[in-house]
Design an enzyme around this catalytic site. Structure first.
Site, PDB file in Angstrom:
ATOM      1  N   THR A  49       0.845  -1.193   0.000  1.00 16.96           N
ATOM      2  CA  THR A  49       0.000   0.000   0.000  1.00 16.96           C
ATOM      3  C   THR A  49       0.882   1.246   0.000  1.00 16.96           C
ATOM      4  OG1 THR A  49      -1.753  -1.121   1.202  1.00 16.96           O
ATOM      5  CG2 THR A  49      -1.660   1.286   1.429  1.00 16.96           C
ATOM      6  N   ARG A 101     -14.220  -6.939   0.072  1.00 21.22           N
ATOM      7  CA  ARG A 101     -13.446  -6.583   1.279  1.00 21.22           C
ATOM      8  C   ARG A 101     -12.897  -5.152   1.135  1.00 21.22           C
ATOM      9  NH1 ARG A 101      -7.935  -4.838   2.451  1.00 21.22           N
ATOM     10  NH2 ARG A 101      -7.379  -5.592   4.499  1.00 21.22           N
TER      11      ARG A 101
HETATM   12  N1  GLY Z   1      -3.509  -1.602   4.435  1.00 19.46           N
HETATM   13  C1  GLY Z   1      -4.084  -2.034   3.241  1.00 19.46           C
HETATM   14  C2  GLY Z   1      -5.131  -3.022   3.409  1.00 19.46           C
HETATM   15  O1  GLY Z   1      -5.129  -3.811   4.357  1.00 19.46           O
HETATM   16  O2  GLY Z   1      -6.038  -3.059   2.606  1.00 19.46           O
END
Ligand code: GLY
Length: 302
Positions: A170, A198
Protein backbone atom coordinates in the site's frame (compact mmCIF):
# COMPACT_ATOMS: atom_id res chain seq x y z
CA UNK A 1 8.91 25.10 5.74
CA UNK A 2 7.65 22.70 3.09
CA UNK A 3 7.89 19.02 3.83
CA UNK A 4 6.87 15.66 2.40
CA UNK A 5 7.02 12.01 3.41
CA UNK A 6 5.94 9.00 1.32
CA UNK A 7 5.74 5.23 1.87
CA UNK A 8 5.46 2.23 -0.41
CA UNK A 9 4.68 -0.61 1.97
CA UNK A 10 5.89 -2.37 5.12
CA UNK A 11 6.58 -6.11 5.11
CA UNK A 12 9.38 -8.60 4.62
CA UNK A 13 10.32 -7.06 1.25
CA UNK A 14 12.61 -9.59 -0.50
CA UNK A 15 16.10 -8.55 -1.61
CA UNK A 16 15.23 -8.68 -5.31
CA UNK A 17 12.38 -6.17 -4.86
CA UNK A 18 14.26 -3.59 -2.80
CA UNK A 19 15.68 -1.62 -5.74
CA UNK A 20 12.28 -1.19 -7.44
CA UNK A 21 10.66 -0.11 -4.15
CA UNK A 22 13.43 2.38 -3.48
CA UNK A 23 13.18 3.74 -7.02
CA UNK A 24 9.39 4.10 -6.80
CA UNK A 25 9.32 6.10 -3.57
CA UNK A 26 12.26 8.22 -4.75
CA UNK A 27 10.42 9.23 -7.92
CA UNK A 28 7.19 9.84 -5.98
CA UNK A 29 8.96 12.08 -3.45
CA UNK A 30 10.76 13.99 -6.20
CA UNK A 31 7.51 14.69 -8.06
CA UNK A 32 5.64 15.64 -4.88
CA UNK A 33 8.42 18.00 -3.73
CA UNK A 34 8.56 19.61 -7.19
CA UNK A 35 4.86 20.40 -6.89
CA UNK A 36 5.41 21.97 -3.45
CA UNK A 37 8.46 23.94 -4.65
CA UNK A 38 6.45 25.29 -7.59
CA UNK A 39 3.85 26.69 -5.19
CA UNK A 40 1.41 23.78 -5.43
CA UNK A 41 -0.77 22.80 -2.51
CA UNK A 42 -0.29 19.86 -0.17
CA UNK A 43 -3.29 18.20 -1.83
CA UNK A 44 -1.66 18.64 -5.27
CA UNK A 45 1.60 17.14 -3.99
CA UNK A 46 -0.03 14.15 -2.32
CA UNK A 47 -2.05 13.34 -5.44
CA UNK A 48 0.98 13.72 -7.73
CA UNK A 49 3.22 11.51 -5.57
CA UNK A 50 0.62 8.78 -5.21
CA UNK A 51 -0.10 8.75 -8.97
CA UNK A 52 3.59 7.90 -9.54
CA UNK A 53 3.31 4.89 -7.24
CA UNK A 54 -0.09 3.81 -8.62
CA UNK A 55 1.42 3.77 -12.11
CA UNK A 56 4.43 1.77 -10.89
CA UNK A 57 3.53 -1.91 -10.84
CA UNK A 58 6.00 -2.51 -8.00
CA UNK A 59 3.29 -1.41 -5.58
CA UNK A 60 -0.11 -2.73 -4.53
CA UNK A 61 -1.99 0.31 -5.84
CA UNK A 62 -3.39 1.14 -9.26
CA UNK A 63 -1.59 -1.03 -11.84
CA UNK A 64 -0.04 -3.96 -9.95
CA UNK A 65 -2.84 -4.18 -7.36
CA UNK A 66 -3.46 -7.55 -5.75
CA UNK A 67 -6.21 -9.69 -7.27
CA UNK A 68 -9.14 -10.83 -5.12
CA UNK A 69 -10.35 -14.42 -4.76
CA UNK A 70 -12.86 -13.96 -7.61
CA UNK A 71 -10.10 -12.86 -10.00
CA UNK A 72 -10.88 -9.13 -9.92
CA UNK A 73 -8.99 -6.05 -8.81
CA UNK A 74 -10.83 -3.92 -6.25
CA UNK A 75 -8.95 -0.81 -5.16
CA UNK A 76 -9.28 1.52 -2.17
CA UNK A 77 -7.98 5.09 -1.80
CA UNK A 78 -8.50 8.24 0.23
CA UNK A 79 -7.26 11.81 0.50
CA UNK A 80 -7.83 14.41 3.20
CA UNK A 81 -7.23 18.16 3.33
CA UNK A 82 -6.20 19.26 6.82
CA UNK A 83 -7.18 22.86 6.13
CA UNK A 84 -10.89 22.20 6.08
CA UNK A 85 -11.36 18.50 7.02
CA UNK A 86 -12.69 17.75 3.56
CA UNK A 87 -11.98 14.23 2.43
CA UNK A 88 -12.70 11.91 -0.48
CA UNK A 89 -12.44 8.15 -0.74
CA UNK A 90 -13.28 5.18 -2.93
CA UNK A 91 -13.58 1.54 -1.99
CA UNK A 92 -13.77 -1.70 -3.99
CA UNK A 93 -13.36 0.07 -7.33
CA UNK A 94 -12.21 -1.98 -10.33
CA UNK A 95 -11.92 0.28 -13.32
CA UNK A 96 -9.88 3.42 -12.70
CA UNK A 97 -6.25 3.91 -13.52
CA UNK A 98 -5.58 6.33 -10.66
CA UNK A 99 -7.82 5.80 -7.63
CA UNK A 100 -6.29 8.76 -5.76
CA UNK A 101 -7.47 11.14 -8.50
CA UNK A 102 -11.00 9.82 -8.21
CA UNK A 103 -10.83 10.20 -4.41
CA UNK A 104 -9.74 13.83 -4.88
CA UNK A 105 -12.58 14.53 -7.33
CA UNK A 106 -15.08 13.16 -4.79
CA UNK A 107 -13.53 15.40 -2.11
CA UNK A 108 -13.71 18.50 -4.28
CA UNK A 109 -16.74 17.96 -6.54
CA UNK A 110 -19.27 16.11 -4.40
CA UNK A 111 -21.07 16.47 -1.10
CA UNK A 112 -20.01 12.94 -0.12
CA UNK A 113 -16.84 11.43 1.26
CA UNK A 114 -16.89 7.74 0.26
CA UNK A 115 -18.20 6.19 -2.96
CA UNK A 116 -17.90 2.47 -3.65
CA UNK A 117 -18.01 0.10 -6.61
CA UNK A 118 -20.12 1.02 -9.62
CA UNK A 119 -21.29 4.33 -8.10
CA UNK A 120 -17.69 5.47 -7.89
CA UNK A 121 -17.12 4.48 -11.54
CA UNK A 122 -20.24 6.36 -12.57
CA UNK A 123 -18.93 9.43 -10.73
CA UNK A 124 -15.54 9.01 -12.46
CA UNK A 125 -17.19 9.00 -15.90
CA UNK A 126 -19.30 12.04 -15.05
CA UNK A 127 -16.25 13.98 -13.82
CA UNK A 128 -13.71 13.11 -16.50
CA UNK A 129 -11.59 10.73 -14.40
CA UNK A 130 -10.01 8.12 -16.67
CA UNK A 131 -11.58 4.68 -16.44
CA UNK A 132 -9.98 1.52 -17.80
CA UNK A 133 -10.37 -2.21 -18.26
CA UNK A 134 -8.92 -4.49 -15.60
CA UNK A 135 -6.42 -5.73 -18.19
CA UNK A 136 -4.66 -2.36 -17.75
CA UNK A 137 -4.29 -3.00 -14.01
CA UNK A 138 -3.54 -6.73 -13.78
CA UNK A 139 0.14 -7.64 -14.02
CA UNK A 140 1.79 -11.00 -14.76
CA UNK A 141 3.31 -11.02 -11.27
CA UNK A 142 -0.09 -10.69 -9.63
CA UNK A 143 -1.71 -13.22 -11.97
CA UNK A 144 0.96 -15.76 -10.95
CA UNK A 145 0.45 -14.95 -7.27
CA UNK A 146 -3.32 -15.32 -7.67
CA UNK A 147 -3.02 -18.67 -9.50
CA UNK A 148 -0.86 -20.02 -6.68
CA UNK A 149 -3.40 -18.81 -4.09
CA UNK A 150 -6.21 -20.62 -5.95
CA UNK A 151 -4.30 -23.87 -5.49
CA UNK A 152 -4.32 -23.35 -1.67
CA UNK A 153 -7.98 -22.50 -1.04
CA UNK A 154 -7.86 -23.23 2.70
CA UNK A 155 -4.70 -21.33 3.60
CA UNK A 156 -5.30 -18.78 6.36
CA UNK A 157 -4.46 -15.19 5.50
CA UNK A 158 -4.75 -14.36 9.19
CA UNK A 159 -1.94 -16.73 10.10
CA UNK A 160 0.16 -15.46 7.21
CA UNK A 161 -0.39 -11.93 8.48
CA UNK A 162 0.69 -12.99 11.96
CA UNK A 163 3.96 -14.28 10.45
CA UNK A 164 4.35 -10.90 8.67
CA UNK A 165 4.56 -12.78 5.40
CA UNK A 166 1.71 -11.17 3.51
CA UNK A 167 3.01 -8.54 1.08
CA UNK A 168 1.76 -5.06 1.98
CA UNK A 169 2.69 -2.58 -0.72
CA UNK A 170 0.00 0.00 0.00
CA UNK A 171 1.30 3.49 -0.84
CA UNK A 172 0.78 6.84 0.84
CA UNK A 173 1.99 10.41 1.24
CA UNK A 174 1.73 13.33 3.65
CA UNK A 175 2.70 16.89 2.68
CA UNK A 176 2.97 20.35 4.27
CA UNK A 177 2.82 23.21 1.75
CA UNK A 178 4.12 26.79 1.94
CA UNK A 179 0.63 28.00 2.90
CA UNK A 180 0.77 25.94 6.11
CA UNK A 181 -1.70 23.32 4.92
CA UNK A 182 -1.31 19.59 5.46
CA UNK A 183 -2.79 16.83 3.29
CA UNK A 184 -2.57 13.05 3.49
CA UNK A 185 -3.47 10.27 1.07
CA UNK A 186 -3.33 6.50 0.80
CA UNK A 187 -3.96 4.07 -2.08
CA UNK A 188 -4.15 0.28 -2.04
CA UNK A 189 -5.22 -2.82 -3.91
CA UNK A 190 -5.93 -4.35 -0.49
CA UNK A 191 -4.64 -7.79 0.46
CA UNK A 192 -3.80 -10.71 -1.85
CA UNK A 193 -6.70 -13.05 -2.65
CA UNK A 194 -9.07 -11.04 -0.43
CA UNK A 195 -12.79 -11.85 -0.33
CA UNK A 196 -14.72 -9.86 -2.99
CA UNK A 197 -16.04 -6.63 -1.50
CA UNK A 198 -13.45 -6.58 1.28
CA UNK A 199 -12.50 -3.01 2.21
CA UNK A 200 -9.30 -2.26 4.12
CA UNK A 201 -8.13 0.69 6.18
CA UNK A 202 -6.84 2.76 3.25
CA UNK A 203 -10.15 4.40 2.23
CA UNK A 204 -11.42 4.84 5.79
CA UNK A 205 -10.80 8.35 7.06
CA UNK A 206 -9.19 8.04 10.48
CA UNK A 207 -7.88 4.52 9.82
CA UNK A 208 -5.60 4.77 6.76
CA UNK A 209 -5.53 8.55 6.34
CA UNK A 210 -6.03 11.67 8.45
CA UNK A 211 -5.01 15.34 8.26
CA UNK A 212 -5.61 18.26 10.60
CA UNK A 213 -3.66 21.49 10.05
CA UNK A 214 -3.55 22.18 13.78
CA UNK A 215 -1.75 18.89 14.50
CA UNK A 216 -0.41 17.03 11.43
CA UNK A 217 -1.12 14.30 8.89
CA UNK A 218 -0.85 10.50 8.80
CA UNK A 219 -0.89 7.68 6.23
CA UNK A 220 -0.61 3.98 7.10
CA UNK A 221 0.35 0.74 5.43
CA UNK A 222 -0.07 -2.75 6.84
CA UNK A 223 -2.68 -5.26 7.89
CA UNK A 224 -5.86 -3.28 7.31
CA UNK A 225 -8.16 -5.24 9.59
CA UNK A 226 -5.86 -4.49 12.56
CA UNK A 227 -5.44 -0.82 11.56
CA UNK A 228 -9.23 -0.41 11.47
CA UNK A 229 -9.61 -1.87 14.99
CA UNK A 230 -7.45 0.87 16.52
CA UNK A 231 -8.50 3.70 14.12
CA UNK A 232 -4.81 4.01 13.45
CA UNK A 233 -4.36 7.34 11.65
CA UNK A 234 -6.60 9.37 13.98
CA UNK A 235 -5.10 7.63 17.01
CA UNK A 236 -1.66 8.88 15.96
CA UNK A 237 -3.03 12.40 15.43
CA UNK A 238 -4.62 12.34 18.90
CA UNK A 239 -1.38 11.08 20.47
CA UNK A 240 0.54 13.88 18.73
CA UNK A 241 -1.99 16.47 19.83
CA UNK A 242 -1.47 15.39 23.45
CA UNK A 243 2.33 14.95 23.41
CA UNK A 244 3.33 18.46 22.33
CA UNK A 245 3.31 17.62 18.61
CA UNK A 246 6.17 15.13 18.66
CA UNK A 247 5.58 13.12 15.43
CA UNK A 248 8.14 10.38 16.09
CA UNK A 249 6.80 9.62 19.57
CA UNK A 250 3.23 9.65 18.25
CA UNK A 251 4.09 7.19 15.45
CA UNK A 252 6.00 4.87 17.81
CA UNK A 253 3.30 4.99 20.50
CA UNK A 254 0.62 4.42 17.85
CA UNK A 255 2.40 1.33 16.63
CA UNK A 256 2.61 -0.03 20.20
CA UNK A 257 -1.18 0.37 20.48
CA UNK A 258 -1.60 -1.50 17.17
CA UNK A 259 0.52 -4.38 18.48
CA UNK A 260 -0.99 -4.52 21.94
CA UNK A 261 -4.66 -4.15 21.11
CA UNK A 262 -4.93 -5.74 17.65
CA UNK A 263 -1.79 -7.88 17.25
CA UNK A 264 -1.34 -5.83 14.10
CA UNK A 265 1.61 -4.92 12.00
CA UNK A 266 2.57 -2.41 9.39
CA UNK A 267 3.95 1.08 9.13
CA UNK A 268 2.97 4.68 9.86
CA UNK A 269 4.23 7.93 8.35
CA UNK A 270 3.37 11.29 9.86
CA UNK A 271 4.24 14.98 9.66
CA UNK A 272 3.45 17.45 12.40
CA UNK A 273 2.21 20.94 11.59
CA UNK A 274 5.82 22.22 11.54
CA UNK A 275 6.77 19.65 8.89
CA UNK A 276 8.73 17.35 11.22
CA UNK A 277 8.54 13.68 10.33
CA UNK A 278 7.68 10.57 12.34
CA UNK A 279 7.97 7.03 10.99
CA UNK A 280 7.37 3.73 12.79
CA UNK A 281 6.97 0.13 11.61
CA UNK A 282 7.17 -3.33 13.13
CA UNK A 283 7.91 -5.28 9.96
CA UNK A 284 11.35 -6.39 8.78
CA UNK A 285 11.32 -3.55 6.24
CA UNK A 286 9.38 -0.43 5.34
CA UNK A 287 10.10 1.61 2.23
CA UNK A 288 9.86 5.33 2.93
CA UNK A 289 11.35 8.64 1.82
CA UNK A 290 11.19 12.22 3.09
CA UNK A 291 12.46 15.66 2.37
CA UNK A 292 11.91 19.18 3.66
CA UNK A 293 13.08 22.64 2.69
CA UNK A 294 15.84 22.59 5.34
CA UNK A 295 17.44 19.43 3.90
CA UNK A 296 19.91 19.26 1.00
CA UNK A 297 19.14 15.65 0.03
CA UNK A 298 16.11 13.41 0.50
CA UNK A 299 16.33 10.51 2.94
CA UNK A 300 15.31 7.22 1.29
CA UNK A 301 15.23 4.08 3.40
CA UNK A 302 14.09 0.46 2.98
N1 GLY B 1 -3.51 -1.60 4.44
C1 GLY B 1 -4.08 -2.03 3.24
C2 GLY B 1 -5.13 -3.02 3.41
O1 GLY B 1 -5.13 -3.81 4.36
O2 GLY B 1 -6.04 -3.06 2.61
Amino acid sequence: MISMVVHGGAWDIPEDLIASHRDGVTRALRVGCAVLNDGGTAVDAVEAAIIIMEDDETFDAGRGSFINSAGDIEMDASIMNGENFRAGAIAAVSNVRNPITLARRIMEDSEHIVLVGMGAIRFAREHGVKTCGQDELITTRELDRWRKAQRRPNSSTRNAFRRKKVPVDTVGAVALDQYGNIASGTSSGGTPNKYPGRVGDSPLIGCGTYADNSVGGVSTTGWGEAMIKVVMAKTVIDLMDRNGNDPQKAASDGLKILERKAEGYGGIITLNNAGRVGIAYNTPRMVRAYMNSEMHQPIILV
